[in-house]
Design an enzyme around this catalytic site. Sequence first.
Site, PDB file in Angstrom:
ATOM      1  N   GLY A 277      15.756 -12.986   3.998  1.00 47.25           N
ATOM      2  CA  GLY A 277      16.055 -12.041   3.152  1.00 47.25           C
ATOM      3  C   GLY A 277      16.856 -10.832   3.901  1.00 47.25           C
TER       4      GLY A 277
ATOM      5  N   LEU B  20      15.708  -7.722   3.911  1.00 51.29           N
ATOM      6  CA  LEU B  20      14.835  -6.728   4.695  1.00 51.29           C
ATOM      7  C   LEU B  20      14.492  -7.297   6.106  1.00 51.29           C
ATOM      8  CD1 LEU B  20      13.279  -4.018   4.686  1.00 51.29           C
ATOM      9  CD2 LEU B  20      11.412  -5.354   3.789  1.00 51.29           C
TER      10      LEU B  20
ATOM     11  N   HIS C   8       7.842   8.665  -0.018  1.00 49.05           N
ATOM     12  CA  HIS C   8       8.509   9.791   0.923  1.00 49.05           C
ATOM     13  C   HIS C   8       7.950  11.271   0.722  1.00 49.05           C
ATOM     14  CE1 HIS C   8      10.311   6.091   2.175  1.00 49.05           C
ATOM     15  NE2 HIS C   8      11.246   6.315   1.742  1.00 49.05           N
TER      16      HIS C   8
END
Length: 517
Positions: free
Chosen positions: A38, A40, A266
Amino acid sequence: MINKKEIEGKIIDKEKYSFASDNFIKEPLIFVIFGGGGDLAKRKLLPALYRLYFNDRLDCEFKIISAGLPELSPEQYNHFIEESIENYNSDIYEENILKTFKENIEFIGLDFEVESDFNSLKQKIIKTADLMNISKPNVIYYLAVPPQFSETIINNLGKNKMQKIFNARIVMEKPFGYDLKSAVRLNNEIQDVFNEEQIYRIDHYLGKETVQNILFFRFGNSIFEPLWNRSHIDHIQITVAESIGVGNRGEFYEENGVIRDIVQNHIMQLIALVTMEPPVIFEAEEIRDEKVKVFKSLEKMSEEEVSKNIVFGQYGSGEISGDKVESYRKEDNVDTYSTTPTFMAGKFNVNNWRWSGVPIYVRTGKRLPNKLTEIYIEFKQPPLKLFENKCDEINPNGLLFSLQPVEKTSLELNMKLPGVGNLPYSVEMAFNYNEEFDTGLLPSYERLLIDCMKGDLTLFARRDGVEAMWENVEPILEVAEEIPHKYFPNYKAGSWGPTESHKLLKKDGRKWRVDGE
């Protein structure tokens, strides 16, 4: 004390420097990538593993098993790996090294929903371990898959006891859950199979050297920690800006938006690092304990408070670096009347003794003018006007942790401008990671992979931390999901967001450090 000149221009001595020797893996390892074919895996994982191999940091016997559908032949997957390294690691692309790297990788077809396929994977790991002469191998399962497949993969690993018969760890990408309820359910599912010590919830921002240096800066310098409180700090700003749009991630963004993509993980982590109390000892659990205390101390907002303190945005058409770009609603796989926020600015408060009354302003968004990630801490102005009216022109002292586009820490001070009179002049004292250390630094993904291989959980989120972060953003999500479609788009691509985000600070007598107005 490590002297920069001792490490400049050469590979760091593994034996001499403990910080470097910690970054080299010697134990045999089997690395399983679910979703190995994939996006990622192609953009991040394979380049990161190759860079570790290229730099001799994978100083051990290792094998990588990539698993997923559609099944790829050895020739097809070799080509996939070559494209990955050529596109994302062109600076260290060397054919002979890549050839030996590929010899340690194999792709197998695996349907995430078929339990028997996991038994086949188990047998493959056992066979691979036998060839490596290992009775109970260290195995890392990396879930490089869309979130909807996570629970199925975890359950099938459990049914085949693949968390017990090997020394296993599992790495999970964000977003960890879709909301608080789903995060709790996912945590329950994964802890039915794995122990908390085996679970690595990854946030690549925490792998950046400047992020980690926040704690060392605070607790390793006695001159700053006494100032790190409401008596001396006026406010804190956190900006996570991107100039890119959603690209080919339209479907993902429609499901998650900027709040789930950036704020819930984050930004919450950055808030914790800046405001947490000193841990008793610099070890994983103690550090994570202090971060959780911050998450639980953040003031929970009512619907009225969200409307007052949070600004949502979605980009329209505009220009980025001179190029015309389309609005979010015209991106691929995006609803024509989408109300998904691509921008959020807000004011948060930490309700504890140290930070009471110190606002934390955050903003994040796509299609902003620059790629910029920074934490800015502004100190209070001196109480006395010693320089007559000229004092009105003095800039406040500010401490900046810059993560992107450069990794540096700088302090803004006021000095006297040369000449007659007392005119203030701002100067910057700066430490730039890339200039100071031109060798030996690990990019964020590589650093986190090394930590996982070592079994160091310091930079990974814990269950209670994940759920506490969701508790803080869920009231914001509830308001965001009620935004009428006529409200968007409300900022031009290439601007610094909606005008309301500037007013958010102006009404408090402040302004963003980087501001287009």
